[in-house]
Design a protein around this motif. Structure first.
Motif, PDB file in Angstrom:
ATOM      1  N   GLY A 371       0.826  -1.206   0.000  1.00 14.97           N
ATOM      2  CA  GLY A 371       0.000   0.000   0.000  1.00 14.97           C
ATOM      3  C   GLY A 371       0.859   1.254   0.000  1.00 14.97           C
ATOM      4  O   GLY A 371       0.581   2.226  -0.695  1.00 14.97           O
ATOM      5  N   TYR A 373       3.939   1.595  -1.140  1.00 15.58           N
ATOM      6  CA  TYR A 373       4.554   1.765  -2.466  1.00 15.58           C
ATOM      7  C   TYR A 373       3.538   2.299  -3.469  1.00 15.58           C
ATOM      8  O   TYR A 373       3.853   3.182  -4.280  1.00 15.58           O
ATOM      9  CB  TYR A 373       5.128   0.418  -2.926  1.00 15.58           C
ATOM     10  CG  TYR A 373       5.465   0.332  -4.395  1.00 15.58           C
ATOM     11  CD1 TYR A 373       6.363   1.219  -4.987  1.00 15.58           C
ATOM     12  CD2 TYR A 373       4.875  -0.637  -5.196  1.00 15.58           C
ATOM     13  CE1 TYR A 373       6.665   1.136  -6.341  1.00 15.58           C
ATOM     14  CE2 TYR A 373       5.171  -0.735  -6.543  1.00 15.58           C
ATOM     15  CZ  TYR A 373       6.066   0.158  -7.121  1.00 15.58           C
ATOM     16  OH  TYR A 373       6.346   0.068  -8.445  1.00 15.58           O
ATOM     17  N   TYR A 374       2.324   1.776  -3.385  1.00 12.92           N
ATOM     18  CA  TYR A 374       1.283   2.212  -4.324  1.00 12.92           C
ATOM     19  C   TYR A 374       1.039   3.723  -4.190  1.00 12.92           C
ATOM     20  O   TYR A 374       1.010   4.448  -5.192  1.00 12.92           O
ATOM     21  CB  TYR A 374       0.000   1.426  -4.049  1.00 12.92           C
ATOM     22  CG  TYR A 374      -1.088   1.613  -5.072  1.00 12.92           C
ATOM     23  CD1 TYR A 374      -0.911   1.214  -6.399  1.00 12.92           C
ATOM     24  CD2 TYR A 374      -2.312   2.176  -4.720  1.00 12.92           C
ATOM     25  CE1 TYR A 374      -1.911   1.371  -7.340  1.00 12.92           C
ATOM     26  CE2 TYR A 374      -3.329   2.327  -5.661  1.00 12.92           C
ATOM     27  CZ  TYR A 374      -3.123   1.929  -6.964  1.00 12.92           C
ATOM     28  OH  TYR A 374      -4.117   2.086  -7.892  1.00 12.92           O
ATOM     29  N   LEU A 375       0.904   4.193  -2.950  1.00 17.56           N
ATOM     30  CA  LEU A 375       0.675   5.624  -2.744  1.00 17.56           C
ATOM     31  C   LEU A 375       1.891   6.441  -3.182  1.00 17.56           C
ATOM     32  O   LEU A 375       1.759   7.480  -3.831  1.00 17.56           O
ATOM     33  CB  LEU A 375       0.360   5.916  -1.277  1.00 17.56           C
ATOM     34  CG  LEU A 375      -0.929   5.308  -0.704  1.00 17.56           C
ATOM     35  CD1 LEU A 375      -1.159   5.798   0.723  1.00 17.56           C
ATOM     36  CD2 LEU A 375      -2.141   5.656  -1.546  1.00 17.56           C
ATOM     37  N   GLN A 376       3.086   5.945  -2.843  1.00 19.50           N
ATOM     38  CA  GLN A 376       4.304   6.672  -3.233  1.00 19.50           C
ATOM     39  C   GLN A 376       4.439   6.737  -4.749  1.00 19.50           C
ATOM     40  O   GLN A 376       4.898   7.725  -5.306  1.00 19.50           O
ATOM     41  CB  GLN A 376       5.538   6.000  -2.639  1.00 19.50           C
ATOM     42  CG  GLN A 376       5.715   6.274  -1.158  1.00 19.50           C
ATOM     43  CD  GLN A 376       6.951   5.573  -0.630  1.00 19.50           C
ATOM     44  OE1 GLN A 376       6.882   4.407  -0.261  1.00 19.50           O
ATOM     45  NE2 GLN A 376       8.069   6.263  -0.607  1.00 19.50           N
ATOM     46  N   SER A 377       4.029   5.648  -5.410  1.00 22.10           N
ATOM     47  CA  SER A 377       4.174   5.613  -6.867  1.00 22.10           C
ATOM     48  C   SER A 377       3.273   6.635  -7.544  1.00 22.10           C
ATOM     49  O   SER A 377       3.368   6.860  -8.741  1.00 22.10           O
ATOM     50  CB  SER A 377       3.853   4.218  -7.403  1.00 22.10           C
ATOM     51  OG  SER A 377       2.450   4.039  -7.491  1.00 22.10           O
ATOM     52  N   ARG A 378       2.363   7.238  -6.745  1.00 26.37           N
ATOM     53  CA  ARG A 378       1.513   8.301  -7.293  1.00 26.37           C
ATOM     54  C   ARG A 378       1.997   9.683  -6.856  1.00 26.37           C
ATOM     55  O   ARG A 378       1.268  10.669  -6.964  1.00 26.37           O
ATOM     56  CB  ARG A 378       0.061   8.080  -6.849  1.00 26.37           C
ATOM     57  CG  ARG A 378      -0.543   6.774  -7.347  1.00 26.37           C
ATOM     58  CD  ARG A 378      -0.506   6.689  -8.872  1.00 26.37           C
ATOM     59  NE  ARG A 378      -1.109   5.485  -9.381  1.00 26.37           N
ATOM     60  CZ  ARG A 378      -0.429   4.512 -10.001  1.00 26.37           C
ATOM     61  NH1 ARG A 378       0.874   4.612 -10.173  1.00 26.37           N
ATOM     62  NH2 ARG A 378      -1.049   3.460 -10.469  1.00 26.37           N
ATOM     63  N   GLY A 379       3.178   9.736  -6.254  1.00 30.61           N
ATOM     64  CA  GLY A 379       3.763  11.032  -5.903  1.00 30.61           C
ATOM     65  C   GLY A 379       3.532  11.444  -4.469  1.00 30.61           C
ATOM     66  O   GLY A 379       3.994  12.500  -4.036  1.00 30.61           O
ATOM     67  N   ILE A 380       2.809  10.628  -3.700  1.00 27.85           N
ATOM     68  CA  ILE A 380       2.517  10.972  -2.303  1.00 27.85           C
ATOM     69  C   ILE A 380       3.743  10.623  -1.458  1.00 27.85           C
ATOM     70  O   ILE A 380       4.293   9.518  -1.581  1.00 27.85           O
ATOM     71  CB  ILE A 380       1.268  10.198  -1.826  1.00 27.85           C
ATOM     72  CG1 ILE A 380       0.056  10.618  -2.677  1.00 27.85           C
ATOM     73  CG2 ILE A 380       0.997  10.441  -0.343  1.00 27.85           C
ATOM     74  CD1 ILE A 380      -1.156   9.737  -2.522  1.00 27.85           C
ATOM     75  N   SER A 381       4.168  11.560  -0.608  1.00 20.13           N
ATOM     76  CA  SER A 381       5.396  11.336   0.157  1.00 20.13           C
ATOM     77  C   SER A 381       5.222  10.153   1.100  1.00 20.13           C
ATOM     78  O   SER A 381       4.108   9.820   1.508  1.00 20.13           O
ATOM     79  CB  SER A 381       5.763  12.577   0.967  1.00 20.13           C
ATOM     80  OG  SER A 381       4.877  12.702   2.062  1.00 20.13           O
ATOM     81  N   ARG A 382       6.335   9.555   1.456  1.00 16.67           N
ATOM     82  CA  ARG A 382       6.296   8.386   2.341  1.00 16.67           C
ATOM     83  C   ARG A 382       5.613   8.732   3.671  1.00 16.67           C
ATOM     84  O   ARG A 382       4.777   7.976   4.168  1.00 16.67           O
ATOM     85  CB  ARG A 382       7.732   7.903   2.589  1.00 16.67           C
ATOM     86  CG  ARG A 382       7.809   6.566   3.248  1.00 16.67           C
ATOM     87  CD  ARG A 382       9.272   6.177   3.500  1.00 16.67           C
ATOM     88  NE  ARG A 382       9.310   4.900   4.186  1.00 16.67           N
ATOM     89  CZ  ARG A 382       9.280   3.723   3.568  1.00 16.67           C
ATOM     90  NH1 ARG A 382       9.233   3.656   2.245  1.00 16.67           N
ATOM     91  NH2 ARG A 382       9.292   2.609   4.258  1.00 16.67           N
ATOM     92  N   GLN A 384       3.431  11.131   4.305  1.00 16.26           N
ATOM     93  CA  GLN A 384       1.991  11.332   4.150  1.00 16.26           C
ATOM     94  C   GLN A 384       1.284  10.005   3.890  1.00 16.26           C
ATOM     95  O   GLN A 384       0.181   9.759   4.387  1.00 16.26           O
ATOM     96  CB  GLN A 384       1.701  12.329   3.016  1.00 16.26           C
ATOM     97  CG  GLN A 384       0.243  12.779   3.025  1.00 16.26           C
ATOM     98  CD  GLN A 384      -0.136  13.599   1.799  1.00 16.26           C
ATOM     99  OE1 GLN A 384       0.720  13.970   0.994  1.00 16.26           O
ATOM    100  NE2 GLN A 384      -1.426  13.869   1.651  1.00 16.26           N
TER     101      GLN A 384
END
Lengths: 424, 258
Positions: A371, A373-382, A384
């Protein structure tokens, strides 16, 4: 023995009303009880020493609480039948005169004489004897409500019962709720007040065959407040219970939930959430009795514990010899936000039937890596992404609340509380 | 635009990519085909910065920026987008909240203010319609309980909102019926532009009937073994990958004799 407990025993003798026969038997049980210590299994992680020095203050005189105080307790957008107790005293009984068809609510002290013997029979009949503060509530609760839903009636407005502390240091309220066959009802129990106080709230729910109960217990008091008690359910054939308990934790916050599957094909879905900070404590003890075959229990308990707070969860599922074809699942997951945060969790599965499906688990959860990695892969900081996933872990159960207006009222409070927690 | 040079990468000590080279110019669509286990998904993960994928050798740059030096979120903000083969379910985090956080992170990187909730809702609703998902999917948990096709369309919706420079579509066609396939293809085609490039990873010719690639590459055993134009995809569809095995057997024999 605690000071306060001694006073309780003294005071109990002076309570004299139509419930006295039951009060006396509970008092007799109390007198045999040892005051819990750290060696008492049921209270091992939940110290009661704050009560050693607690000065008993009797409930305030029967006077109306300020209207602003009452107004602050409202839930925006919720069309509910509100019954507000302030310092243990019911504030306005006017609402009782305009109830929807099929619903009867009586203030405990004003119960018509003709109903008294029935209610006396039901009083303390569902709540197990072992609960110390349940017995204390038996003895001291002179205020409360008797709620009855006629067979076949569907009550669309939820009943919201608030027990708030304003001036007093002590309150004891009681709910006796009875759902007739094939009826349906939603009840919200809400406990409010952060100042030093001792508040017991006990509710007994008798859910008849094919009836449906939606239940919430919001133990949202914080700081120095001490709020204990429980919600206890008996479920008839093919009845359904959907219950959500939410706790913020305080000096002492304990909820006892008991579900007795007394009729076949009954279903209980129990969700509980706690979000604890500072030195707060929240303790949930649940016991599910599967006495008959073909019943279902699904219990999900999730918490986030920060700083030096402590969560206690004890979840027992007892499957009796005759309770074949039981489906029971119990899960407790915790996110710890600091090294000093503590969770004491103990799922107990006791099975005497051989044809059942049961699962239980208790974990200190970690943030799901895929989860993240998925959020980070969309530009969301680790950072956040971690916040979003942690809150989502709790919010998943908020999303499951059947009443979405309540969910929308609760979510921002949880979000704010979560946002103020320090990650250490 | 995206340049992959001699990329060697491993996961759990097993080397998967063994010298991958790929040059993608602005506006181009490259299809990557190949048998199972060739390293197609690994390429997407390595380029996007998934934890646990070790780069042993080589370079990956996007418009001259060294991607391998960046965290996964920084690569995304630099304009890279991976449409997952298996999008992750995140109950408790709404699709809308997720996508707004992503778009705001992108805007912040571009020196812009966060989009207002109201404006974003409008944008998200439009994107929802474009991929034929009911708007109540915005309220639901991220991919929670979505069907395979709905998850793939949700990926395309994110792509529409984020407007990346380079999109890697990792088997965005797998598990789709023909209608969902068309929705995915239309979403991609609507975004084709002279300054946006695509890498379409797929097993089948089917998707490439709808998204016409400029180049087709065959990935086998961690490197590109054959490249051609769109007609190569048809050839592969007809012949399968058996010829790769023979080629590798011959290659191995040659190595041994040498």
């Amino acid at each position: 023995m605690s000071n306060w407990f001694g006073q309780v025993l003294d005071r109990a003798d002076s309570v004299n009303d139509w419930l006295s026969p039951k009060r006396q038997s509970s008092l007799a049980l109390l007198k045999e009880r040892q005051w819990p210590t750290r060696k008492t299994e049921d209270w091992k992680y939940t110290p009661l020493h704050a009560l050693d020095t607690f000065e008993s203050g009797l409930p305030a005189a029967n006077e109306a609480a300020p209207s602003e105080f009452i107004a602050d307790l409202a839930i925006a957008g919720l069309d509910s039948i509100d019954l507000i107790f302030v310092d243990g005293v019911l504030q306005s009984a006017a609402v009782l005169d305009e109830l929807p068809e099929g619903l009867s609510i009586y203030s405990l002290p004003d119960l018509p004489e003709g109903k008294q013997s029935d209610v006396l029979g039901d009083f303390a009949a569902i709540k197990p004897e072992r609960h110390l503060f349940g017995l204390i509530n038996d003895v001291l609760a002179t205020q409360g409500l008797v709620i009855e839903v006629a067979a076949g009636a569907t009550i669309l407005q939820p009943i919201r019962i608030v027990s708030a502390i304003n001036n007093s240091t002590e309150a004891h309220t009681r709910l006796q709720v009875k759902l007739g066959e094939s009826s349906s009802l939603a009840v919200i129990e809400q406990y409010v007040g952060n100042d030093a106080c001792f508040n017991t709230g006990v509710a007994e729910y008798d859910v008849a065959d094919n009836a449906q109960l939606e239940h919430y217990r919001f133990a949202l008091q914080t700081s120095a407040a001490m709020v204990v008690g429980g919600s206890h359910f008996k479920l008839g054939n093919r009845s359904r219970l959907n219950s959500t308990v939410v706790g913020f934790g305080s000096q002492l916050s304990r909820v006892d939930v008991d579900v007795h599957h007394a009729g076949e094909y009954a279903e209980a879905k129990l969700n509980a959430i706690y979000l604890l900070d500072n030195n707060e404590l929240f303790d949930l003890h649940s016991t599910i009795e599967h006495a008959v075959p073909h019943c279902i229990t699904e219990e999900n308990v999730r918490g986030i514990v920060a700083d030096k707070a402590r969560a206690v969860f004890n979840g027992r599922i007892h499957i009796h010899r005759d309770a074949q074809k039981t489906l029971a699942e119990l899960n407790n997951r915790n996110l710890l936000m600091s090294n000093e945060a503590e969770v004491n969790t103990k799922p107990e599965l006791e099975i005497y039937a051989d044809d059942v499906r049961c699962a239980h688990g208790a974990t200190v959860a970690e943030i799901d890596k895929s989860g993240l990695y998925y959020l980070q892969s969309r530009g969301i900081s680790r950072a956040q992404a971690q916040v979003m996933l942690s809150f989502g872990f709790i919010n998943e159960l908020v999303d499951q609340m059947p009443n979405q207006i309540l969910a929308e009222w609760l979510r921002p409070q949880l979000r704010e509380r979560f946002a103020n927690m320090d990650v250490k | 635009m995206l340049s992959i040079k001699n990329l060697h990468a491993s996961v759990e000590d097993k080397t998967i990519l063994k010298g991958l080279d790929l040059e993608i110019k602005p506006g181009e669509v490259h299809a990557i085909m190949g048998p199972n286990g060739a390293g197609k998904s690994t390429m997407g993960y390595v380029v996007s910065g998934r934890e646990g994928y070790e780069v042993e050798e080589g370079a990956v740059t996007l418009n001259g920026v060294d991607l391998l030096e960046l965290e996964a979120e920084e690569r995304a903000r630099a304009g890279l987008f991976l449409a997952f083969q298996y999008p992750v379910e995140i109950p408790g985090v709404s699709n809308l909240e997720f996508m707004k956080a992503a778009v705001d992170a992108q805007r912040e990187a571009d020196g812009e203010e966060p989009v207002s909730s109201k404006d974003f809702l409008k944008l998200a609703r439009e994107a929802c319609k474009q991929v034929h998902l009911p708007v109540d999917f915005l309220k639901r948990g991220v991919n929670e309980g979505f069907s395979g096709g709905e998850k793939k369309r949700n990926e395309i919706m994110q792509m529409l909102l984020l407007k990346p420079k380079v999109c890697i579509l990792d088997e965005s066609d797998s598990g789709l019926d023909i209608d969902a396939l068309q929705v995915v293809a239309e979403g991609v085609n609507s975004q084709r532009s002279p300054d946006r490039s695509f890498i379409v990873v797929t097993h089948y010719q089917r998707l490439l009937d709808h998204i016409k690639p400029d180049f087709v590459h065959v990935l086998s055993d961690g490197k590109i073994v054959k490249s051609g134009d769109a007609s190569l995809a048809q050839e592969l569809e007809d012949q399968g990958y058996a010829w790769l095995k023979e080629q590798r057997a011959v290659g191995a024999a040659q190595e041994q004799s040498a």
